[in-house]
Design a protein around this motif. Structure first.
Motif, PDB file in Angstrom:
ATOM      1  N   PHE A 182       6.029   4.555   4.895  1.00  0.00           N
ATOM      2  CA  PHE A 182       6.477   4.421   3.805  1.00  0.00           C
ATOM      3  C   PHE A 182       6.317   2.934   2.827  1.00  0.00           C
ATOM      4  CE2 PHE A 182       6.547   9.184   5.567  1.00  0.00           C
ATOM      5  CZ  PHE A 182       5.633   9.201   6.188  1.00  0.00           C
ATOM      6  N   GLU A 183       7.311   2.924   3.313  1.00  0.00           N
ATOM      7  CA  GLU A 183       8.523   1.871   2.195  1.00  0.00           C
ATOM      8  C   GLU A 183       7.192   0.614   2.262  1.00  0.00           C
ATOM      9  OE1 GLU A 183      12.162   0.883   3.712  1.00  0.00           O
ATOM     10  OE2 GLU A 183      12.530   3.128   3.387  1.00  0.00           O
ATOM     11  N   ALA A 184       6.573   0.410   3.289  1.00  0.00           N
ATOM     12  CA  ALA A 184       6.013  -0.823   3.372  1.00  0.00           C
ATOM     13  C   ALA A 184       4.900  -0.762   1.833  1.00  0.00           C
ATOM     14  CB  ALA A 184       5.322  -1.131   4.221  1.00  0.00           C
ATOM     15  N   VAL A 185       3.974   0.543   2.155  1.00  0.00           N
ATOM     16  CA  VAL A 185       2.900   0.962   1.390  1.00  0.00           C
ATOM     17  C   VAL A 185       3.120   0.923   0.038  1.00  0.00           C
ATOM     18  CG1 VAL A 185       0.856   3.264   0.853  1.00  0.00           C
ATOM     19  CG2 VAL A 185       1.957   2.435   3.543  1.00  0.00           C
ATOM     20  N   VAL A 186       4.600   1.922  -0.227  1.00  0.00           N
ATOM     21  CA  VAL A 186       5.206   1.943  -1.680  1.00  0.00           C
ATOM     22  C   VAL A 186       5.130   0.208  -1.885  1.00  0.00           C
ATOM     23  CG1 VAL A 186       7.269   2.694  -2.965  1.00  0.00           C
ATOM     24  CG2 VAL A 186       5.892   4.059  -0.922  1.00  0.00           C
ATOM     25  N   HIS A 187       6.026  -0.287  -1.009  1.00  0.00           N
ATOM     26  CA  HIS A 187       6.087  -1.869  -1.501  1.00  0.00           C
ATOM     27  C   HIS A 187       4.220  -2.458  -1.647  1.00  0.00           C
ATOM     28  CE1 HIS A 187       7.823  -5.580  -2.481  1.00  0.00           C
ATOM     29  NE2 HIS A 187       6.486  -5.946  -1.321  1.00  0.00           N
ATOM     30  N   ALA A 188       3.467  -2.310  -0.724  1.00  0.00           N
ATOM     31  CA  ALA A 188       2.531  -2.992  -1.090  1.00  0.00           C
ATOM     32  C   ALA A 188       1.896  -3.033  -2.373  1.00  0.00           C
ATOM     33  CB  ALA A 188       1.530  -2.768  -0.154  1.00  0.00           C
ATOM     34  N   VAL A 189       1.731  -1.944  -3.075  1.00  0.00           N
ATOM     35  CA  VAL A 189       1.406  -1.429  -4.871  1.00  0.00           C
ATOM     36  C   VAL A 189       2.528  -2.177  -4.778  1.00  0.00           C
ATOM     37  CG1 VAL A 189       1.406   0.585  -6.202  1.00  0.00           C
ATOM     38  CG2 VAL A 189       0.710   1.327  -3.814  1.00  0.00           C
ATOM     39  N   PRO A 241      -4.173   4.522  -6.097  1.00  0.00           N
ATOM     40  CA  PRO A 241      -3.780   3.630  -6.421  1.00  0.00           C
ATOM     41  C   PRO A 241      -2.279   3.754  -6.509  1.00  0.00           C
ATOM     42  CG  PRO A 241      -5.504   3.575  -7.604  1.00  0.00           C
ATOM     43  CD  PRO A 241      -5.676   4.892  -7.666  1.00  0.00           C
ATOM     44  N   HIS A 242      -1.550   4.662  -7.670  1.00  0.00           N
ATOM     45  CA  HIS A 242      -0.202   4.467  -7.006  1.00  0.00           C
ATOM     46  C   HIS A 242       0.358   5.604  -7.146  1.00  0.00           C
ATOM     47  CE1 HIS A 242      -0.494   0.470  -9.823  1.00  0.00           C
ATOM     48  NE2 HIS A 242      -0.827   1.359 -10.126  1.00  0.00           N
ATOM     49  N   PRO A 243       0.058   5.793  -5.062  1.00  0.00           N
ATOM     50  CA  PRO A 243       0.238   7.198  -4.795  1.00  0.00           C
ATOM     51  C   PRO A 243       2.407   7.636  -4.966  1.00  0.00           C
ATOM     52  CG  PRO A 243       0.146   5.391  -3.131  1.00  0.00           C
ATOM     53  CD  PRO A 243      -0.040   4.715  -4.307  1.00  0.00           C
ATOM     54  N   THR A 244       2.284   8.757  -5.446  1.00  0.00           N
ATOM     55  CA  THR A 244       3.618   9.470  -4.387  1.00  0.00           C
ATOM     56  C   THR A 244       4.097   9.000  -3.125  1.00  0.00           C
ATOM     57  OG1 THR A 244       2.111  11.485  -4.266  1.00  0.00           O
ATOM     58  CG2 THR A 244       2.955  10.738  -6.859  1.00  0.00           C
ATOM     59  N   LEU A 245       5.210   9.150  -2.993  1.00  0.00           N
ATOM     60  CA  LEU A 245       5.837   9.765  -1.605  1.00  0.00           C
ATOM     61  C   LEU A 245       4.698  10.200  -0.658  1.00  0.00           C
ATOM     62  CD1 LEU A 245       7.006   8.192   0.899  1.00  0.00           C
ATOM     63  CD2 LEU A 245       9.236   9.244   0.101  1.00  0.00           C
ATOM     64  N   GLU A 246       4.560  11.767  -1.226  1.00  0.00           N
ATOM     65  CA  GLU A 246       4.009  12.505  -1.027  1.00  0.00           C
ATOM     66  C   GLU A 246       2.504  12.456  -0.145  1.00  0.00           C
ATOM     67  OE1 GLU A 246       4.764  15.584  -0.047  1.00  0.00           O
ATOM     68  OE2 GLU A 246       6.396  15.178   0.126  1.00  0.00           O
ATOM     69  N   GLN A 247       1.671  10.987  -1.234  1.00  0.00           N
ATOM     70  CA  GLN A 247       0.285  11.527  -1.450  1.00  0.00           C
ATOM     71  C   GLN A 247       0.400  10.257  -0.119  1.00  0.00           C
ATOM     72  OE1 GLN A 247      -0.256  10.025  -5.857  1.00  0.00           O
ATOM     73  NE2 GLN A 247      -1.923  12.261  -5.716  1.00  0.00           N
ATOM     74  N   VAL A 248       1.637   9.777   0.004  1.00  0.00           N
ATOM     75  CA  VAL A 248       1.106   8.508   0.956  1.00  0.00           C
ATOM     76  C   VAL A 248       1.400   8.736   2.531  1.00  0.00           C
ATOM     77  CG1 VAL A 248       3.007   6.573   2.336  1.00  0.00           C
ATOM     78  CG2 VAL A 248       2.903   6.771  -0.093  1.00  0.00           C
ATOM     79  N   LYS A 249       2.318   9.989   2.740  1.00  0.00           N
ATOM     80  CA  LYS A 249       2.931  11.000   4.140  1.00  0.00           C
ATOM     81  C   LYS A 249       1.509  11.295   4.109  1.00  0.00           C
ATOM     82  CE  LYS A 249       7.868  12.028   3.500  1.00  0.00           C
ATOM     83  NZ  LYS A 249       8.650  12.475   3.130  1.00  0.00           N
ATOM     84  N   GLU A 250       0.553  12.257   3.529  1.00  0.00           N
ATOM     85  CA  GLU A 250      -0.296  12.514   3.769  1.00  0.00           C
ATOM     86  C   GLU A 250      -1.647  11.544   3.626  1.00  0.00           C
ATOM     87  OE1 GLU A 250      -4.143  15.765   1.000  1.00  0.00           O
ATOM     88  OE2 GLU A 250      -1.794  15.635   0.331  1.00  0.00           O
ATOM     89  N   GLY A 251      -1.317  10.862   3.505  1.00  0.00           N
ATOM     90  CA  GLY A 251      -2.292   9.589   3.462  1.00  0.00           C
ATOM     91  C   GLY A 251      -2.460   9.577   4.811  1.00  0.00           C
TER      92      GLY A 251
END
Length: 149
Positions: free
Chosen positions: A140-147, A115-125
């Motif tokens: 990646f920015e969009a995913v982090v912002h959506a969180v 639910p609160h991924p790191t940037l590395e987890q976003v990249k891997e996901g």
């Protein structure tokens, strides 16, 4: 065969080895599912089958008998975009649109697991999804912002 797609039951009359991708696009007219490579390498055709992210170009429709499938068309609810969809719009994560449906479904799967991924987890996901337009940082920015939303 019977499948539930985006919450709606469908009777599918297709050859059993037809690709799920083709059945979704041609028979059910769900064109948000894109064909990129046709070989399971790009992620453009990603859908959720019983909650699992899969490349629909690799799945024979026979394997979906009785399954519940979610495509990008089933992500928004009551006319309101999912937070990921909105973030992709707000941060320029969607450009040509070919990879966007698969990226969003992959990101949804990632956020269910982290639910609160790191940037590395976003990249891997999102690693199974190829994009030729954005250079990935906007995605990646969009995913982090959506969180955060």
């Amino acid at each position: 065969m019977r499948v539930k797609v985006n919450g709606v039951e469908h009777q599918v009359d297709a050859p059993p080895m037809s690709r799920l991708l083709d059945v979704l696009r041609e028979d059910l007219r769900l064109t948000g599912v894109k064909e990129g490579c046709g070989e399971g390498e790009c992620g453009a055709c990603s859908v959720l089958i019983d909650g699992e992210l899969v490349n629909s170009c690799l799945v024979p429709v026979l394997q979906c008998d009785g399954a519940s499938i979610v495509t990008i068309e089933g992500v928004a609810h009551d006319g309101k975009l999912h937070a990921l969809q909105q973030a992709f719009l707000d941060f320029g994560g969607a450009q040509c649109g070919i990879c966007t449906p698969g990226m969003i479904l992959a990101a949804m799967t990632l956020l269910e697991r982290h639910p609160h991924p790191t940037l590395e987890q976003v990249k891997e996901g999102l690693a199974g999804n190829l994009c030729r337009c954005t250079g990935y940082m906007r995605i990646f920015e969009a995913v982090v912002h959506a969180v955060k939303a």
